[in-house]
Design a protein around this motif. Structure first.
Motif, short mmCIF file in Angstrom:
data_model
loop_
_atom_site.label_atom_id
_atom_site.label_comp_id
_atom_site.label_asym_id
_atom_site.label_seq_id
_atom_site.Cartn_x
_atom_site.Cartn_y
_atom_site.Cartn_z
N ASN A 28 0.83 -1.20 0.00
CA ASN A 28 0.00 0.00 0.00
C ASN A 28 0.87 1.25 0.00
O ASN A 28 1.81 1.37 0.77
N HIS A 29 0.52 2.20 -0.87
CA HIS A 29 1.16 3.52 -0.89
C HIS A 29 0.07 4.55 -0.62
O HIS A 29 -1.01 4.49 -1.19
N ARG A 30 0.35 5.48 0.24
CA ARG A 30 -0.59 6.56 0.53
C ARG A 30 -0.07 7.80 -0.19
O ARG A 30 1.06 8.21 0.01
N VAL A 31 -0.92 8.37 -1.04
CA VAL A 31 -0.54 9.53 -1.84
C VAL A 31 -1.43 10.71 -1.46
O VAL A 31 -2.66 10.58 -1.46
N LEU A 32 -0.82 11.83 -1.11
CA LEU A 32 -1.57 13.04 -0.75
C LEU A 32 -1.67 13.94 -1.97
O LEU A 32 -0.68 14.17 -2.66
N VAL A 33 -2.87 14.44 -2.24
CA VAL A 33 -3.12 15.28 -3.41
C VAL A 33 -3.70 16.61 -2.92
O VAL A 33 -4.91 16.78 -2.82
N PRO A 34 -2.83 17.60 -2.60
CA PRO A 34 -3.33 18.83 -2.01
C PRO A 34 -4.03 19.78 -2.98
O PRO A 34 -4.77 20.64 -2.55
N HIS A 35 -3.80 19.65 -4.27
CA HIS A 35 -4.36 20.62 -5.22
C HIS A 35 -5.57 20.09 -5.97
O HIS A 35 -6.02 20.72 -6.91
N ALA A 36 -6.12 18.96 -5.56
CA ALA A 36 -7.30 18.41 -6.22
C ALA A 36 -8.54 19.20 -5.82
O ALA A 36 -8.66 19.66 -4.68
N SER A 38 -11.68 17.87 -6.39
CA SER A 38 -12.72 16.90 -6.09
C SER A 38 -12.08 15.54 -5.91
O SER A 38 -10.90 15.35 -6.23
N GLU A 39 -12.86 14.59 -5.43
CA GLU A 39 -12.37 13.22 -5.28
C GLU A 39 -11.98 12.65 -6.65
O GLU A 39 -10.94 12.00 -6.78
N ARG A 40 -12.80 12.91 -7.65
CA ARG A 40 -12.51 12.43 -9.00
C ARG A 40 -11.20 13.02 -9.53
O ARG A 40 -10.39 12.33 -10.15
N ASP A 41 -10.96 14.30 -9.26
CA ASP A 41 -9.72 14.95 -9.68
C ASP A 41 -8.52 14.34 -8.95
O ASP A 41 -7.45 14.15 -9.53
N ALA A 42 -8.68 14.02 -7.67
CA ALA A 42 -7.60 13.38 -6.90
C ALA A 42 -7.24 12.03 -7.51
O ALA A 42 -6.06 11.70 -7.64
N ILE A 43 -8.24 11.24 -7.87
CA ILE A 43 -8.00 9.94 -8.50
C ILE A 43 -7.28 10.14 -9.85
O ILE A 43 -6.33 9.43 -10.17
N SER A 44 -7.72 11.13 -10.62
CA SER A 44 -7.10 11.42 -11.91
C SER A 44 -5.63 11.80 -11.75
O SER A 44 -4.77 11.32 -12.49
N GLN A 45 -5.33 12.67 -10.77
CA GLN A 45 -3.94 13.05 -10.53
C GLN A 45 -3.12 11.86 -10.03
O GLN A 45 -1.94 11.73 -10.38
N ALA A 46 -3.71 11.00 -9.22
CA ALA A 46 -3.01 9.80 -8.75
C ALA A 46 -2.69 8.87 -9.92
O ALA A 46 -1.61 8.28 -9.98
N LYS A 47 -3.61 8.76 -10.88
CA LYS A 47 -3.35 7.94 -12.07
C LYS A 47 -2.19 8.51 -12.89
O LYS A 47 -1.34 7.77 -13.38
N ARG A 48 -2.14 9.85 -13.03
CA ARG A 48 -1.02 10.47 -13.74
C ARG A 48 0.29 10.22 -13.00
O ARG A 48 1.33 9.99 -13.60
#
Length: 79
Positions: A28-36, A38-48
């Protein structure tokens, strides 16, 4: 986000940060996305972020932080 305040000589400010859990062969890796925005945008940035990895990141127990303009390994934690 809240307005910054000074506490014991430190400037502190709260902001909303999405936390995305990603699993691979190493675990498991935990990734923080401070500039998202929405939840959908956070998932999209994590995929990138996943797409830009040359190899799976090492498990350190520390969260990765995704910033839109950063390149891997995203290891400069701002706090």
């Amino acid at each position: 986000m809240s307005s910054p305040e000074v506490y014991n000589g430190w400037i502190i400010k709260a902001q909303q940060v999405y936390c995305v859990d990603i699993w691979d062969g190493k675990g498991n890796h935990r990734v923080l996305v401070p500039h998202a925005i929405s939840e959908r945008d956070a998932i999209s940035q994590a995929k990138r972020w996943i797409d830009r990895q040359k190899e799976p990141p090492e498990l350190t127990g520390d969260p990765e932080i995704i910033n839109p303009d950063d390149e891997p390994p995203f290891d400069d934690i701002p706090f």
